[in-house]
Design an enzyme around this catalytic site. Structure first.
Site, PDB file in Angstrom:
ATOM      1  N   ARG A   1       3.403  -1.291  10.669  1.00  0.00           N
ATOM      2  CA  ARG A   1       4.555  -1.391  11.563  1.00  0.00           C
ATOM      3  C   ARG A   1       4.885  -2.781  12.115  1.00  0.00           C
ATOM      4  O   ARG A   1       6.078  -3.077  12.282  1.00  0.00           O
ATOM      5  CB  ARG A   1       4.403  -0.364  12.694  1.00  0.00           C
ATOM      6  CG  ARG A   1       4.571   1.063  12.165  1.00  0.00           C
ATOM      7  CD  ARG A   1       3.964   2.094  13.078  1.00  0.00           C
ATOM      8  NE  ARG A   1       2.509   1.999  13.080  1.00  0.00           N
ATOM      9  CZ  ARG A   1       1.714   2.765  13.808  1.00  0.00           C
ATOM     10  NH1 ARG A   1       2.231   3.682  14.599  1.00  0.00           N
ATOM     11  NH2 ARG A   1       0.408   2.627  13.746  1.00  0.00           N
TER      12      ARG A   1
ATOM     13  N   THR B   1     -11.694   6.198  10.900  1.00  0.00           N
ATOM     14  CA  THR B   1     -11.763   5.654  12.263  1.00  0.00           C
ATOM     15  C   THR B   1     -11.219   6.644  13.292  1.00  0.00           C
ATOM     16  O   THR B   1     -11.400   6.457  14.487  1.00  0.00           O
ATOM     17  CB  THR B   1     -10.984   4.322  12.362  1.00  0.00           C
ATOM     18  OG1 THR B   1      -9.706   4.520  11.766  1.00  0.00           O
ATOM     19  CG2 THR B   1     -11.703   3.203  11.660  1.00  0.00           C
TER      20      THR B   1
ATOM     21  N   ASP C   1     -13.511  14.778  -4.515  1.00  0.00           N
ATOM     22  CA  ASP C   1     -13.561  16.036  -5.265  1.00  0.00           C
ATOM     23  C   ASP C   1     -14.812  15.970  -6.142  1.00  0.00           C
ATOM     24  O   ASP C   1     -15.635  15.069  -5.977  1.00  0.00           O
ATOM     25  CB  ASP C   1     -12.271  16.157  -6.112  1.00  0.00           C
ATOM     26  CG  ASP C   1     -11.862  17.612  -6.341  1.00  0.00           C
ATOM     27  OD1 ASP C   1     -12.740  18.410  -6.706  1.00  0.00           O
ATOM     28  OD2 ASP C   1     -10.670  17.918  -6.184  1.00  0.00           O
TER      29      ASP C   1
ATOM     30  N   ASP D   1      -3.461   4.307  -2.004  1.00  0.00           N
ATOM     31  CA  ASP D   1      -4.384   4.767  -0.951  1.00  0.00           C
ATOM     32  C   ASP D   1      -4.348   6.295  -0.875  1.00  0.00           C
ATOM     33  O   ASP D   1      -3.751   6.870   0.034  1.00  0.00           O
ATOM     34  CB  ASP D   1      -3.937   4.124   0.378  1.00  0.00           C
ATOM     35  CG  ASP D   1      -4.769   4.551   1.566  1.00  0.00           C
ATOM     36  OD1 ASP D   1      -5.901   5.019   1.378  1.00  0.00           O
ATOM     37  OD2 ASP D   1      -4.258   4.413   2.702  1.00  0.00           O
TER      38      ASP D   1
ATOM     39  N   LYS E   1       0.848  -1.205   0.000  1.00  0.00           N
ATOM     40  CA  LYS E   1       0.000   0.000   0.000  1.00  0.00           C
ATOM     41  C   LYS E   1       0.876   1.246   0.000  1.00  0.00           C
ATOM     42  O   LYS E   1       1.750   1.400   0.850  1.00  0.00           O
ATOM     43  CB  LYS E   1      -0.898   0.012   1.239  1.00  0.00           C
ATOM     44  CG  LYS E   1      -1.783   1.255   1.333  1.00  0.00           C
ATOM     45  CD  LYS E   1      -2.789   1.156   2.484  1.00  0.00           C
ATOM     46  CE  LYS E   1      -2.297   1.712   3.780  1.00  0.00           C
ATOM     47  NZ  LYS E   1      -2.193   3.171   3.825  1.00  0.00           N
TER      48      LYS E   1
ATOM     49  N   LYS F   1      -7.309   8.165  -1.316  1.00  0.00           N
ATOM     50  CA  LYS F   1      -8.635   8.610  -0.817  1.00  0.00           C
ATOM     51  C   LYS F   1      -9.132   9.856  -1.549  1.00  0.00           C
ATOM     52  O   LYS F   1      -9.313  10.921  -0.961  1.00  0.00           O
ATOM     53  CB  LYS F   1      -8.581   8.880   0.693  1.00  0.00           C
ATOM     54  CG  LYS F   1      -8.141   7.704   1.541  1.00  0.00           C
ATOM     55  CD  LYS F   1      -8.220   8.022   3.029  1.00  0.00           C
ATOM     56  CE  LYS F   1      -7.789   6.880   3.904  1.00  0.00           C
ATOM     57  NZ  LYS F   1      -6.345   6.580   3.898  1.00  0.00           N
TER      58      LYS F   1
HETATM   59  O1  C5P Z   1       1.387   0.532  11.078  1.00  0.00           O
HETATM   60  P1  C5P Z   1      -0.062   0.196  11.014  1.00  0.00           P
HETATM   61  O2  C5P Z   1      -0.341  -1.286  10.906  1.00  0.00           O
HETATM   62  O3  C5P Z   1      -0.868   0.848  12.123  1.00  0.00           O
HETATM   63  O4  C5P Z   1      -0.543   0.845   9.619  1.00  0.00           O
HETATM   64  C1  C5P Z   1      -1.884   0.851   9.241  1.00  0.00           C
HETATM   65  C2  C5P Z   1      -2.042   1.562   7.937  1.00  0.00           C
HETATM   66  O5  C5P Z   1      -3.429   1.654   7.637  1.00  0.00           O
HETATM   67  C3  C5P Z   1      -1.507   2.995   7.899  1.00  0.00           C
HETATM   68  O6  C5P Z   1      -1.039   3.245   6.570  1.00  0.00           O
HETATM   69  C4  C5P Z   1      -2.723   3.840   8.188  1.00  0.00           C
HETATM   70  O7  C5P Z   1      -2.651   5.110   7.624  1.00  0.00           O
HETATM   71  C5  C5P Z   1      -3.826   3.015   7.517  1.00  0.00           C
HETATM   72  N1  C5P Z   1      -5.160   3.220   8.064  1.00  0.00           N
HETATM   73  C6  C5P Z   1      -5.484   3.004   9.386  1.00  0.00           C
HETATM   74  N2  C5P Z   1      -6.761   3.222   9.837  1.00  0.00           N
HETATM   75  C7  C5P Z   1      -7.702   3.605   8.989  1.00  0.00           C
HETATM   76  C8  C5P Z   1      -7.406   3.816   7.646  1.00  0.00           C
HETATM   77  C9  C5P Z   1      -6.107   3.609   7.206  1.00  0.00           C
HETATM   78  O8  C5P Z   1      -4.635   2.619  10.167  1.00  0.00           O
HETATM   79  N3  C5P Z   1      -8.931   3.754   9.434  1.00  0.00           N
END
Ligand code: C5P
Length: 233
Positions: free
Chosen positions: A213, A122, A68, A63, A36, A65
């Site tokens: 992460r 979220t 517009d 991603d 992603k 999003k």
């Molecule tokens: O590092 P981690 O597993 O928390 O990364 C989650 C990814 O999903 C990040 O790129 C974050 O921006 C994205 N994301 C999220 N929650 C959302 C939408 C996208 O954590 N509601």
């Protein structure tokens, strides 16, 4: 667009530059995961990095999003399709016309990425959405926007694993659900709030798990990825 592999894990490449991104990607395999690319990496490194990842055989979820006027979003989705990405997303709150235009634009392309809607971020609480004029529970708004996305021809939505079974039951079993907020047992939660393990998320109805992460910050990313895949079997 059909996928290169049946990998269900999408690794969030939340890096600041191309060198660290490619160093991580060199340790991964397209048969095991998808990738992603979000706003920061895209604004820093642009389409050339996305194309490099695709050239290495990876399915890429762009991603960005989009939100517009219908014409602008449709043109941006077409540009994403021309780049060769596997999945792209738009804000469902952009409305039926915007989503329909976006889907129609993709349908005219040679490569047709999956088109996914973002419902309610979220990060927004009940109070946050009431301040922008929505006097209802976030989950009600998620369902409303997910239904609108489905009716507008989108392939699925991004949602929290907590919402996955409710959406599968109320919309359609083949409506694709992409869920972040996933943490393997024992992993650092970081800034995520309501988490589920990868196997719990799949059991709830998630189709694809976005994980950053726990893999990208792990000293042995491929081992971390393989441990998650094993936990899903
Ligand atoms: O590092 P981690 O597993 O928390 O990364 C989650 C990814 O999903 C990040 O790129 C974050 O921006 C994205 N994301 C999220 N929650 C959302 C939408 C996208 O954590 N509601």
């Amino acid at each position: 667009m059909s996928s290169n592999t049946d990998a269900r894990i999408i690794i969030a490449l939340d890096f600041k530059d191309e060198a660290s991104t490619l160093a991580l990607v060199a340790q991964l395999k397209p048969s095991l995961c998808k990738l992603k690319v979000g706003k920061e990496l895209f604004v820093r490194c642009g389409p050339s990095l996305v194309k490099k990842l695709i050239k290495q055989g990876f399915d890429v979820f762009l991603d960005l999003k989009f939100h517009d006027i219908p014409n602008t979003v449709a043109a941006a989705c077409q540009a994403a399709a021309d780049m060769g990405v596997w999945m792209v997303n738009v804000h469902a709150s952009g409305g039926r016309k915007m989503m329909t235009y976006a889907k129609e634009a993709i349908e005219q392309c040679q490569h047709k990425p999956l088109l996914i809607g973002v419902t309610v971020l979220t990060s927004l609480s009940r109070q946050d959405i009431s301040e922008i004029g929505l006097d209802l529970e976030p989950s009600e708004q998620v369902l409303r926007l997910a239904k609108l996305a489905y009716d507008s021809g989108l392939d699925g939505v991004v949602c929290s694993p907590q919402e996955a079974s409710m959406l599968k039951q109320n919309i359609a079993q083949d409506f694709c659900l992409v869920t972040p907020g996933v943490r393997p047992k024992g992993a650092d939660i970081g800034d995520q709030q309501r988490i589920m393990t990868p196997s719990q998320a799949l059991a709830q109805g998630s189709d694809y798990l976005v994980i950053g992460r726990p893999i990208t910050a792990h000293p042995e990313p491929i081992q971390a990825l393989q441990a998650i895949i094993t936990s899903l079997k």
